[in-house]
Write a protein that holds these residues in place. Structure first.
Motif, mmCIF file in Angstrom:
data_model
loop_
_atom_site.group_PDB
_atom_site.id
_atom_site.type_symbol
_atom_site.label_atom_id
_atom_site.label_comp_id
_atom_site.label_asym_id
_atom_site.label_seq_id
_atom_site.Cartn_x
_atom_site.Cartn_y
_atom_site.Cartn_z
ATOM 1 N N PRO A 167 -39.039 20.211 51.450
ATOM 2 C CA PRO A 167 -38.893 18.946 52.183
ATOM 3 C C PRO A 167 -39.132 17.715 51.327
ATOM 4 O O PRO A 167 -38.748 16.612 51.720
ATOM 5 C CB PRO A 167 -39.937 19.065 53.295
ATOM 6 N N THR A 168 -39.736 17.871 50.145
ATOM 7 C CA THR A 168 -39.981 16.717 49.282
ATOM 8 C C THR A 168 -38.771 16.357 48.432
ATOM 9 O O THR A 168 -38.739 15.294 47.827
ATOM 10 C CB THR A 168 -41.181 16.997 48.355
ATOM 11 N N VAL A 169 -37.778 17.263 48.360
ATOM 12 C CA VAL A 169 -36.567 17.015 47.577
ATOM 13 C C VAL A 169 -35.518 16.385 48.489
ATOM 14 O O VAL A 169 -34.944 17.049 49.352
ATOM 15 C CB VAL A 169 -36.031 18.312 46.945
ATOM 16 N N LEU A 170 -35.276 15.101 48.319
ATOM 17 C CA LEU A 170 -34.329 14.391 49.182
ATOM 18 C C LEU A 170 -32.967 14.239 48.530
ATOM 19 O O LEU A 170 -31.940 14.332 49.190
ATOM 20 C CB LEU A 170 -34.896 13.008 49.543
ATOM 21 N N ASN A 171 -32.945 13.974 47.229
ATOM 22 C CA ASN A 171 -31.674 13.783 46.525
ATOM 23 C C ASN A 171 -31.201 15.109 45.946
ATOM 24 O O ASN A 171 -31.862 15.687 45.093
ATOM 25 C CB ASN A 171 -31.831 12.758 45.406
ATOM 26 N N HIS A 172 -30.058 15.574 46.433
ATOM 27 C CA HIS A 172 -29.529 16.850 45.948
ATOM 28 C C HIS A 172 -28.071 16.665 45.558
ATOM 29 O O HIS A 172 -27.169 16.761 46.394
ATOM 30 C CB HIS A 172 -29.655 17.938 47.013
ATOM 31 N N PRO A 173 -27.776 16.385 44.286
ATOM 32 C CA PRO A 173 -26.377 16.260 43.838
ATOM 33 C C PRO A 173 -25.697 17.626 43.842
ATOM 34 O O PRO A 173 -26.345 18.663 43.687
ATOM 35 C CB PRO A 173 -26.507 15.688 42.425
ATOM 36 N N ILE A 174 -24.384 17.616 44.009
ATOM 37 C CA ILE A 174 -23.608 18.857 43.997
ATOM 38 C C ILE A 174 -22.409 18.683 43.077
ATOM 39 O O ILE A 174 -21.920 17.563 42.856
ATOM 40 C CB ILE A 174 -23.130 19.259 45.409
ATOM 41 N N ASP A 175 -21.952 19.790 42.536
ATOM 42 C CA ASP A 175 -20.762 19.835 41.701
ATOM 43 C C ASP A 175 -19.577 20.184 42.596
ATOM 44 O O ASP A 175 -19.478 21.318 43.087
ATOM 45 C CB ASP A 175 -20.939 20.863 40.590
ATOM 46 N N LEU A 176 -18.686 19.227 42.828
ATOM 47 C CA LEU A 176 -17.556 19.468 43.731
ATOM 48 C C LEU A 176 -16.661 20.598 43.235
ATOM 49 O O LEU A 176 -16.010 21.277 44.033
ATOM 50 C CB LEU A 176 -16.736 18.192 43.903
ATOM 51 N N GLY A 177 -16.617 20.794 41.928
ATOM 52 C CA GLY A 177 -15.777 21.847 41.395
ATOM 53 C C GLY A 177 -16.346 23.236 41.591
ATOM 54 O O GLY A 177 -15.630 24.232 41.400
ATOM 55 N N ALA A 178 -17.619 23.338 41.988
ATOM 56 C CA ALA A 178 -18.263 24.636 42.144
ATOM 57 C C ALA A 178 -18.400 25.052 43.604
ATOM 58 O O ALA A 178 -18.985 26.100 43.894
ATOM 59 C CB ALA A 178 -19.644 24.631 41.486
ATOM 60 N N VAL A 179 -17.899 24.242 44.522
ATOM 61 C CA VAL A 179 -18.004 24.547 45.949
ATOM 62 C C VAL A 179 -16.611 24.498 46.566
ATOM 63 O O VAL A 179 -15.656 23.984 45.975
ATOM 64 C CB VAL A 179 -18.945 23.563 46.673
ATOM 65 N N ASN A 180 -16.497 25.040 47.765
ATOM 66 C CA ASN A 180 -15.251 24.987 48.510
ATOM 67 C C ASN A 180 -15.269 23.752 49.407
ATOM 68 O O ASN A 180 -16.204 23.573 50.198
ATOM 69 C CB ASN A 180 -15.071 26.245 49.359
ATOM 70 N N LEU A 181 -14.260 22.931 49.277
ATOM 71 C CA LEU A 181 -14.194 21.688 50.039
ATOM 72 C C LEU A 181 -13.183 21.809 51.172
ATOM 73 O O LEU A 181 -12.094 22.358 50.996
ATOM 74 C CB LEU A 181 -13.808 20.520 49.130
ATOM 75 N N GLU A 182 -13.569 21.284 52.321
ATOM 76 C CA GLU A 182 -12.683 21.215 53.471
ATOM 77 C C GLU A 182 -12.795 19.826 54.073
ATOM 78 O O GLU A 182 -13.764 19.096 53.806
ATOM 79 C CB GLU A 182 -13.037 22.299 54.508
ATOM 80 N N TYR A 183 -11.821 19.460 54.908
ATOM 81 C CA TYR A 183 -11.737 18.091 55.407
ATOM 82 C C TYR A 183 -11.522 18.110 56.918
ATOM 83 O O TYR A 183 -10.958 19.050 57.479
ATOM 84 C CB TYR A 183 -10.587 17.351 54.715
ATOM 85 N N SER A 184 -11.984 17.043 57.575
ATOM 86 C CA SER A 184 -11.888 17.013 59.027
ATOM 87 C C SER A 184 -12.000 15.580 59.529
ATOM 88 O O SER A 184 -12.588 14.713 58.870
ATOM 89 C CB SER A 184 -12.985 17.874 59.660
ATOM 90 N N ALA A 196 -26.916 6.650 45.058
ATOM 91 C CA ALA A 196 -26.337 5.326 44.773
ATOM 92 C C ALA A 196 -25.686 5.250 43.394
ATOM 93 O O ALA A 196 -25.572 4.181 42.818
ATOM 94 C CB ALA A 196 -27.405 4.240 44.903
ATOM 95 N N ALA A 197 -25.263 6.398 42.869
ATOM 96 C CA ALA A 197 -24.623 6.424 41.550
ATOM 97 C C ALA A 197 -23.164 6.829 41.634
ATOM 98 O O ALA A 197 -22.517 7.001 40.607
ATOM 99 C CB ALA A 197 -25.378 7.378 40.623
ATOM 100 N N GLY A 198 -22.659 6.982 42.835
ATOM 101 C CA GLY A 198 -21.274 7.383 43.009
ATOM 102 C C GLY A 198 -21.037 8.861 42.815
ATOM 103 O O GLY A 198 -19.894 9.290 42.717
ATOM 104 N N ASN A 199 -22.103 9.647 42.736
ATOM 105 C CA ASN A 199 -21.975 11.087 42.544
ATOM 106 C C ASN A 199 -22.074 11.811 43.874
ATOM 107 O O ASN A 199 -22.736 11.344 44.811
ATOM 108 C CB ASN A 199 -23.059 11.600 41.595
ATOM 109 N N ALA A 200 -21.428 12.960 43.953
ATOM 110 C CA ALA A 200 -21.461 13.730 45.191
ATOM 111 C C ALA A 200 -22.842 14.306 45.430
ATOM 112 O O ALA A 200 -23.530 14.739 44.504
ATOM 113 C CB ALA A 200 -20.425 14.851 45.127
ATOM 114 N N GLY A 201 -23.234 14.316 46.694
ATOM 115 C CA GLY A 201 -24.518 14.882 47.046
ATOM 116 C C GLY A 201 -24.614 15.109 48.536
ATOM 117 O O GLY A 201 -23.765 14.650 49.316
ATOM 118 N N LEU A 202 -25.642 15.831 48.940
ATOM 119 C CA LEU A 202 -25.905 16.069 50.356
ATOM 120 C C LEU A 202 -26.790 14.958 50.903
ATOM 121 O O LEU A 202 -27.580 14.353 50.177
ATOM 122 C CB LEU A 202 -26.580 17.425 50.541
ATOM 123 N N ILE A 203 -26.650 14.698 52.182
ATOM 124 C CA ILE A 203 -27.437 13.650 52.824
ATOM 125 C C ILE A 203 -28.510 14.320 53.680
ATOM 126 O O ILE A 203 -28.198 15.131 54.561
ATOM 127 C CB ILE A 203 -26.549 12.735 53.679
#
Length: 294
Positions: free
Chosen positions: A114-131, A158-165
């Protein structure tokens, strides 16, 4: 065998497909973020009985004589017009007013600390879907997810990088702005930023593939806005570059028009009946030919 019989069969197949599409639209008339489909037809190759001839000094030109061989399915189009907005007054319900789609990620190894709030992700390493479906939820770890448990993609540093909210578990309340910024009130009563929701934009959203669960998958013809050689989407800030504004407390409903669908259903039904009549009439003609021997 009479050509009209095969034309009738082709027509019946086409109208059966149209009824399938209309039925699916009506079934999803109340589905959040659903985009209706439309069926179009094309004529099949015609059999040329006599070709055209050009005019001469003593005789005018003659047009070709052709007999059509029926119809075929031309396309099934996804119509991405704006759906009606339904107010819910629930913070995690979000409607998009304009172009763009929410981005969701599968296969993310999200931290549970719970103390880790900022979690960047690599878009190329995950499956992306849209809705376009904006009914979001918080999971037990505080991440914003959709009804299928897929993580909403944004920018959490706030760096323009992908991450979870992620909303901290000790947050008193939170809100979502029109530009996608997610704010929360910490235990000290101060306003903090949890992240910013980002959108994907497509010049040809009709090229996206429906995969069920209110989700779309990218295709080679969707016209995704991307600066990446791998074809990954640009993380566009809402209300910029012509993208949609996020309306919290509302949902975008289906863009299906029941009056239009009922009209198409009646047309398809009558067309199907007329093609069955063609087969019946052709059969009667063949029966008369057989009876000539008697």
């Amino acid at each position: 065998m009479l050509r009209s019989m095969y034309s009738g069969i082709a027509g019946m197949k086409g109208f059966q497909t149209q009824l399938d599409v209309v039925g699916n639209n009506i079934a999803n008339v109340n589905t959040v973020g659903y985009k209706k489909s439309r069926t179009t037809f094309q004529d099949m190759m015609s059999q040329t009985t006599s070709g055209a001839s050009e005019p001469t000094n003593i005789r005018g030109g003659i047009n070709a004589i052709q007999v059509g061989l029926g119809s075929q399915l031309g396309s099934i189009d996804n119509i991405h017009t704006q759906g009606n907005r339904q107010t819910t007054n629930r913070v995690l319900d979000m409607a998009l007013e304009g172009d763009g789609m929410f981005i969701f990620a599968n296969g993310v190894n999200a931290p549970t600390d719970p103390t880790v709030l900022n979690h960047p992700i690599d878009l190329g390493a995950v499956n992306l879907e849209y809705s376009r479906a904006g009914n979001m939820y918080l999971d037990s770890n505080g991440y914003i997810v959709n009804a299928n448990g897929q993580y909403l993609v944004g920018d959490n540093n706030a760096a323009g990088n992908a991450g979870l909210i992620r909303i901290p578990e000790n947050a008193a309340s939170f809100s979502i702005q029109g530009n996608g910024t997610v704010n929360y009130i910490d235990p000290n009563g101060q306003t903090q930023v949890a992240g910013q929701i980002r959108l994907a934009k497509f010049s040809n959203p009709g090229g996206l593939e429906k995969i069920g669960g209110n989700m779309f998958r990218a295709s080679v013809n969707d016209g995704m806005m991307s600066n990446d050689v791998a074809g990954l989407p640009d993380l566009i800030v809402p209300e910029s570059d012509g993208t949609a504004s996020i309306v919290s407390g509302a949902l975008e409903m289906s863009n299906v028009d029941l009056a239009e669908e009922f009209t198409d259903m009646i047309t398809a039904q009558r067309g199907f009946q007329a093609n069955t009549r063609i087969i019946t009439t052709s059969d009667e003609i063949l029966q008369e030919l057989v009876n000539l021997k008697r």
